[in-house]
Scaffold this active site. Structure first.
Site, short mmCIF file in Angstrom:
data_model
loop_
_atom_site.label_atom_id
_atom_site.label_comp_id
_atom_site.label_asym_id
_atom_site.label_seq_id
_atom_site.Cartn_x
_atom_site.Cartn_y
_atom_site.Cartn_z
N ASP A 9 32.74 30.29 24.97
CA ASP A 9 34.11 30.09 25.41
C ASP A 9 34.07 29.90 26.94
O ASP A 9 33.07 30.22 27.58
CB ASP A 9 34.94 31.32 25.02
CG ASP A 9 36.30 31.35 25.67
OD1 ASP A 9 37.02 30.34 25.56
OD2 ASP A 9 36.65 32.38 26.29
N THR A 43 36.39 25.84 23.57
CA THR A 43 37.47 26.29 24.44
C THR A 43 38.84 25.94 23.90
O THR A 43 38.98 25.04 23.06
CB THR A 43 37.30 25.66 25.85
OG1 THR A 43 38.35 26.10 26.71
CG2 THR A 43 37.31 24.14 25.78
N LYS A 191 38.23 27.68 16.22
CA LYS A 191 36.90 27.44 16.79
C LYS A 191 35.83 27.70 15.73
O LYS A 191 34.80 27.03 15.71
CB LYS A 191 36.66 28.36 17.99
CG LYS A 191 37.50 28.05 19.21
CD LYS A 191 37.10 28.95 20.37
CE LYS A 191 37.99 28.76 21.58
NZ LYS A 191 37.56 29.62 22.71
#
Length: 265
Positions: A9, A43, A191
């Site tokens: 991240d 991200t 994600k």
């Protein structure tokens, strides 16, 4: 366990408190990459924003952006996209918000806000990706990647989170990238799903994948991989959801770089 892939991240994780890459982080990422490990960014930021940071790190890997709503390949070509449908986007934008809550929109090429705010320029100084002030009612014919709400009034954000879960929870993925940022993407965008997608393409087992994160938008990713590492500054709700995951140093202390150096160099 031989880890082949490392997923990071950005804000609160790889970036420091100024939302920038430290020299130590750049150095360690390069050295770990040179050992043959594949390093990826995952991200909540827009892909145009994240691509600039990927370039600074010298990475030639897949990029996950907008919490998994977009995936770009090694050559920065878009290979996966998921958008909020127009009807759902209009519903979200017609919800009356507390005046302390700011609304933001990511489309394919734009980041729209309703009024100028200097701190957002500083936040994205590392990449140079800037917002555009826009009357949201005049956005026509664009793809809605993500709609998000920012406020220092966390209680109001949590109320909004609960409302969206109850009313359109079957149509959107809802998460918090930080205590002051509530984010909505189309259903099943996370994600974690994006990481699974990429590792399947590259024939890398998830158990041979390591990931670092600090926010609730990292939860699925940290749950899916072989080793999901929590930042020392991670959200309390994330810590409670993953009580058995290892916690490392804070982003302000280059926690990821120090862990990677100790583990791989």
């Amino acid at each position: 366990m031989k880890y082949e892939a490392i997923v990071c991240d950005l804000d609160g994780t790889l970036l420091n408190e100024k939302h920038q890459l430290s020299d130590e982080t750049k150095e360690v990422i390069k050295k770990v990459k040179d050992t043959g490990k594949k390093i990826f960014i995952a991200t909540g930021r827009h892909h145009l924003d994240a691509l600039a940071i990927k370039k600074q790190l010298g990475l030639d890997s897949y990029l996950i952006s907008s919490n998994g709503a977009r995936i770009h390949d090694e050559h920065n070509n878009e290979v996966y996209e998921r958008n909020i449908d127009e009807e759902t986007a209009n519903f979200i934008l017609n919800v009356k918000c507390n005046k302390e809550i700011e609304r933001h929109i990511y489309t394919d090429t734009k980041w729209y806000v309703e009024e100028h705010k200097e701190e957002y320029i500083e936040f994205h100084k590392e990449s140079g990706f800037l917002y555009e002030v826009k009357d949201f009612s005049k956005i026509v014919g664009e793809k809605f990647i993500k709609i998000f709400f920012i406020s220092k009034n966390q209680e109001e954000l949590f109320k909004l989170e609960k409302y969206f879960e109850e009313v359109i929870g079957d149509k959107v993925s809802i998460t918090l990238s930080g205590p002051e940022c509530l984010e909505l993407m189309t259903k099943n965008v996370t994600k974690g799903e994006a990481v699974k997608n990429i590792m399947e393409k590259l024939n890398i087992p998830l158990e041979n994948t390591m990931a670092f994160g600090d926010g609730l938008n990292d939860y699925e990713m940290l749950s899916e991989v072989g080793k999901g590492l929590l930042m020392g500054n991670c959200a309390q709700r994330l810590r409670e959801k993953l009580p058995n995951n290892e916690m490392i140093g804070k982003n302000i202390d280059n926690g990821v770089a120090k862990y990677l150096r100790k583990t791989f160099l």
